[in-house]
Design a protein around this motif. Sequence first.
Motif, short mmCIF file in Angstrom:
data_model
loop_
_atom_site.label_atom_id
_atom_site.label_comp_id
_atom_site.label_asym_id
_atom_site.label_seq_id
_atom_site.Cartn_x
_atom_site.Cartn_y
_atom_site.Cartn_z
N VAL A 1 -11.01 -1.15 -4.75
CA VAL A 1 -9.67 -0.65 -4.46
C VAL A 1 -8.80 -1.79 -3.93
CG1 VAL A 1 -8.29 0.97 -3.11
CG2 VAL A 1 -10.54 1.65 -3.96
N LYS B 1 -4.97 -2.67 -2.46
CA LYS B 1 -3.77 -2.08 -1.87
C LYS B 1 -2.55 -2.95 -2.21
CE LYS B 1 -4.35 -0.64 2.43
NZ LYS B 1 -4.77 -0.69 3.85
N LEU C 1 1.43 -3.56 -1.62
CA LEU C 1 2.58 -3.28 -0.77
C LEU C 1 3.86 -3.23 -1.61
CD1 LEU C 1 3.70 -2.98 2.16
CD2 LEU C 1 4.12 -5.45 2.09
N LEU D 1 -5.81 0.99 -7.97
CA LEU D 1 -4.70 0.43 -7.22
C LEU D 1 -4.08 1.50 -6.33
CD1 LEU D 1 -2.94 -1.60 -10.08
CD2 LEU D 1 -4.88 -2.25 -8.62
N LEU D 2 -3.80 1.13 -5.08
CA LEU D 2 -3.24 2.06 -4.11
C LEU D 2 -1.89 1.55 -3.64
CD1 LEU D 2 -3.66 4.54 -2.21
CD2 LEU D 2 -4.68 2.95 -0.57
N VAL E 1 1.32 1.15 -1.29
CA VAL E 1 1.50 1.24 0.16
C VAL E 1 2.98 1.05 0.48
CG1 VAL E 1 0.96 0.22 2.40
CG2 VAL E 1 -0.83 0.42 0.64
N HIS F 1 2.87 4.74 5.39
CA HIS F 1 1.62 4.17 5.88
C HIS F 1 1.72 3.53 7.27
CE1 HIS F 1 0.67 4.63 1.63
NE2 HIS F 1 -0.60 4.45 1.93
N ILE G 1 0.29 -2.47 8.21
CA ILE G 1 0.10 -2.34 6.76
C ILE G 1 0.13 -3.65 5.97
CG2 ILE G 1 1.00 0.01 6.72
CD1 ILE G 1 3.60 -1.06 5.53
N SER H 1 -3.10 -5.91 5.67
CA SER H 1 -4.27 -5.27 5.06
C SER H 1 -4.12 -5.11 3.56
CB SER H 1 -4.53 -3.89 5.71
OG SER H 1 -3.48 -2.99 5.39
N CYS H 2 -2.97 -5.51 3.00
CA CYS H 2 -2.73 -5.34 1.57
C CYS H 2 -3.18 -6.57 0.79
CB CYS H 2 -1.26 -5.06 1.30
SG CYS H 2 -0.74 -3.38 1.78
N ASP H 3 -3.43 -6.38 -0.49
CA ASP H 3 -3.95 -7.43 -1.35
C ASP H 3 -2.88 -8.09 -2.21
OD1 ASP H 3 -6.94 -6.91 -0.87
OD2 ASP H 3 -6.21 -4.94 -1.47
#
Length: 257
Positions: free
Chosen positions: A7, A9, A11, A44-45, A47, A52, A69, A72-74
Amino acid sequence: MSFDAKVFKILIASPGDVDEEREAIPEVISKWNNLNAEANKVVLLPVKWETHSAPLLGDRAQGVINNQIVTSCDMVIGVFWTRLGSPTGVSESGTAEEIEWFIQNQKPVMVYFSSRPIDPKTLDIQQYAALKDFEKKMQKLGLTGSYTNITDFKEQLLSQISVNIKTLLSGIPSTPPTAQEAKEKAASIKKILKDGKVYMEDYEKDGKVKSFVVKGDTKAIKDALKERGGKWNSTLGGWLFPKTKEVEVAAFLKIHA
């Protein structure tokens, strides 16, 4: 049938004049998942700060969002039209600060600038000028895309997301730079991002961050920085403050820098 997946994340970063795009991005991500998730074992999530993050006292607003947030995102997808946003004390705007964090941490960045028609009667000239300056900085880094309408934006985004997912899946570049090359590249990126503005950055000493430095064109506010406890450090090229002053100084820079 269920399947194991990695998974990532993503943004969604933007100022407040691109609501249609902010709604479109999760739709595109959902479509990408439907087409690719099972085959690629990737989900894919999307954000957003409004869904969030949560209110928290004790730090500047953007600092709270960063901690909750951003870090922590990719990957980040940034979208702009006529506005850049409000200064944060660290960068020209919250959206700019978020994008800069991803660039400096060598995570995938996708930045789009809308070329949709603009109504001159509703245009904030100062915001538009700031946006154009930011766009030039992003172009120097080769990070920008443009679109003419929402359909064009969705089509581009859907096809281009896959490129960055491959980058994320690869982990470490196949030919990583030497330590010196990485240092020089980071310095070059920072120079482009920070050119022509006042900004804050942490100062690490003996492996600990207990201070921060205000750098940039500080001539007009040097007396005010001194009054707030800042000490000029010629070696660092800026005004040195203890971390306990960070919120106060950020609030001051947001208004006066």
